[in-house]
Design a protein around this motif. Structure first.
Motif, PDB file in Angstrom:
ATOM      1  N   ARG A  13       0.862  -1.518   0.041  1.00 34.00           N
ATOM      2  CA  ARG A  13       0.119   0.494   0.398  1.00 34.00           C
ATOM      3  C   ARG A  13       1.125   1.557   0.088  1.00 34.00           C
ATOM      4  NH1 ARG A  13      -5.123  -1.812   1.125  1.00 34.00           N
ATOM      5  NH2 ARG A  13      -5.047  -4.291   2.413  1.00 34.00           N
ATOM      6  N   GLU A  14       0.830   2.312  -0.307  1.00 30.46           N
ATOM      7  CA  GLU A  14       1.423   3.859  -0.664  1.00 30.46           C
ATOM      8  C   GLU A  14       1.525   4.193   0.171  1.00 30.46           C
ATOM      9  OE1 GLU A  14       1.234   8.396  -2.764  1.00 30.46           O
ATOM     10  OE2 GLU A  14      -0.194   6.557  -3.385  1.00 30.46           O
ATOM     11  N   GLU A  21       9.431  -3.852   4.810  1.00 27.29           N
ATOM     12  CA  GLU A  21      10.320  -3.608   4.639  1.00 27.29           C
ATOM     13  C   GLU A  21      11.190  -4.691   6.220  1.00 27.29           C
ATOM     14  OE1 GLU A  21      13.272  -1.690   2.910  1.00 27.29           O
ATOM     15  OE2 GLU A  21      11.865  -1.115   0.879  1.00 27.29           O
ATOM     16  N   ALA A  22      10.688  -3.766   7.165  1.00 29.17           N
ATOM     17  CA  ALA A  22      10.901  -3.850   8.298  1.00 29.17           C
ATOM     18  C   ALA A  22       9.949  -5.217   8.899  1.00 29.17           C
ATOM     19  CB  ALA A  22      10.721  -3.032   9.236  1.00 29.17           C
ATOM     20  N   GLU A  23       8.419  -5.577   8.771  1.00 24.97           N
ATOM     21  CA  GLU A  23       8.232  -6.390   8.962  1.00 24.97           C
ATOM     22  C   GLU A  23       8.506  -7.624   8.357  1.00 24.97           C
ATOM     23  OE1 GLU A  23       6.038  -6.989  11.397  1.00 24.97           O
ATOM     24  OE2 GLU A  23       6.249  -4.276  11.927  1.00 24.97           O
ATOM     25  N   TRP A  24       8.939  -7.482   7.273  1.00 25.24           N
ATOM     26  CA  TRP A  24       9.684  -8.681   6.142  1.00 25.24           C
ATOM     27  C   TRP A  24      10.784  -9.493   7.402  1.00 25.24           C
ATOM     28  CZ3 TRP A  24      13.872 -10.007   4.372  1.00 25.24           C
ATOM     29  CH2 TRP A  24      13.857 -11.426   3.508  1.00 25.24           C
ATOM     30  N   LEU A  53       9.909  -8.804  -4.515  1.00 27.22           N
ATOM     31  CA  LEU A  53       9.671 -10.310  -4.647  1.00 27.22           C
ATOM     32  C   LEU A  53      10.284 -10.646  -3.030  1.00 27.22           C
ATOM     33  CD1 LEU A  53      11.441 -10.584  -8.143  1.00 27.22           C
ATOM     34  CD2 LEU A  53       8.879 -11.071  -7.271  1.00 27.22           C
ATOM     35  N   ILE A  54       9.362 -11.535  -3.348  1.00 25.60           N
ATOM     36  CA  ILE A  54      10.078 -12.794  -1.931  1.00 25.60           C
ATOM     37  C   ILE A  54      10.150 -13.835  -2.464  1.00 25.60           C
ATOM     38  CG2 ILE A  54       9.457 -14.025   0.400  1.00 25.60           C
ATOM     39  CD1 ILE A  54       7.957 -10.795   0.784  1.00 25.60           C
ATOM     40  N   ILE A  55      11.580 -13.861  -2.624  1.00 21.07           N
ATOM     41  CA  ILE A  55      12.367 -15.329  -2.823  1.00 21.07           C
ATOM     42  C   ILE A  55      12.375 -16.365  -1.667  1.00 21.07           C
ATOM     43  CG2 ILE A  55      14.108 -16.252  -4.678  1.00 21.07           C
ATOM     44  CD1 ILE A  55      13.514 -13.995  -6.229  1.00 21.07           C
ATOM     45  N   SER A  56      12.449 -17.612  -1.624  1.00 20.06           N
ATOM     46  CA  SER A  56      12.528 -18.468  -0.561  1.00 20.06           C
ATOM     47  C   SER A  56      13.109 -19.444  -1.286  1.00 20.06           C
ATOM     48  CB  SER A  56      11.456 -18.465   1.044  1.00 20.06           C
ATOM     49  OG  SER A  56      10.474 -18.846   0.029  1.00 20.06           O
ATOM     50  N   ASP A  57      13.850 -20.330  -0.488  1.00 13.14           N
ATOM     51  CA  ASP A  57      13.930 -21.817  -0.867  1.00 13.14           C
ATOM     52  C   ASP A  57      14.332 -22.829   0.205  1.00 13.14           C
ATOM     53  OD1 ASP A  57      15.627 -20.499  -3.478  1.00 13.14           O
ATOM     54  OD2 ASP A  57      17.236 -20.722  -3.117  1.00 13.14           O
ATOM     55  N   TRP A  58      13.569 -24.002  -0.472  1.00  9.41           N
ATOM     56  CA  TRP A  58      12.904 -25.066   1.025  1.00  9.41           C
ATOM     57  C   TRP A  58      13.442 -26.326   0.786  1.00  9.41           C
ATOM     58  CZ3 TRP A  58      10.395 -23.882   5.697  1.00  9.41           C
ATOM     59  CH2 TRP A  58      10.089 -22.506   5.507  1.00  9.41           C
ATOM     60  N   ILE A  80       2.079  -8.196   7.508  1.00 11.99           N
ATOM     61  CA  ILE A  80       2.515  -7.997   6.222  1.00 11.99           C
ATOM     62  C   ILE A  80       1.222  -7.941   5.430  1.00 11.99           C
ATOM     63  CG2 ILE A  80       3.929  -9.009   4.349  1.00 11.99           C
ATOM     64  CD1 ILE A  80       5.877  -9.975   6.246  1.00 11.99           C
ATOM     65  N   ARG A  81       0.467  -8.666   5.371  1.00 10.73           N
ATOM     66  CA  ARG A  81      -1.298  -9.034   4.458  1.00 10.73           C
ATOM     67  C   ARG A  81      -1.865  -7.551   4.949  1.00 10.73           C
ATOM     68  NH1 ARG A  81      -1.141 -14.007   7.725  1.00 10.73           N
ATOM     69  NH2 ARG A  81      -0.715 -15.544   6.440  1.00 10.73           N
TER      70      ARG A  81
END
Length: 106
Positions: A13-14, A21-24, A53-58, A80-81
């Protein structure tokens, strides 16, 4: 079982970019301790500062899916939601990885 990568595109959101970023980062610090989580990146679009983009490897799809169904996930990502305008997620099986050679300019 093989490694999987999730790519989650989000638009904040604007005015919520810094808080997003901090919450992520707070959530990612906790998620990284979970069984199967190998790596996470938060990437911001160079031309649109509200797009990420949130990129994660599992380690495998089973552990990613277990995290996805957990109340732990819901609790960590609830803020974040609230900060996002939209989200779209895809999961990919990692087939090959090639890393760069150390050298000048890296």
């Amino acid at each position: 079982m093989s490694r999987v990568r999730t790519v989650l595109s989000m638009r904040t959101r604007e005015g919520c970019e810094e808080r997003f970023e901090a919450e992520w980062l707070t959530a990612a610090e906790q998620i990284r301790t979970l069984d199967g989580c190998l790596h996470q990146d938060l990437i911001r679009d160079a031309d649109d500062p509200r797009s990420y983009l949130i990129i994660s490897d599992w380690a495998d799809r089973e552990r990613l899916d277990a995290f996805g169904r957990s109340s732990h996930r819901d609790r960590l990502l609830s803020i974040i939601r609230e900060l996002r305008e939209s989200a779209d997620r895809h999961t990919y099986q990692v087939l090959h990885s090639v890393t760069g050679e150390p050298g000048e300019g890296r």
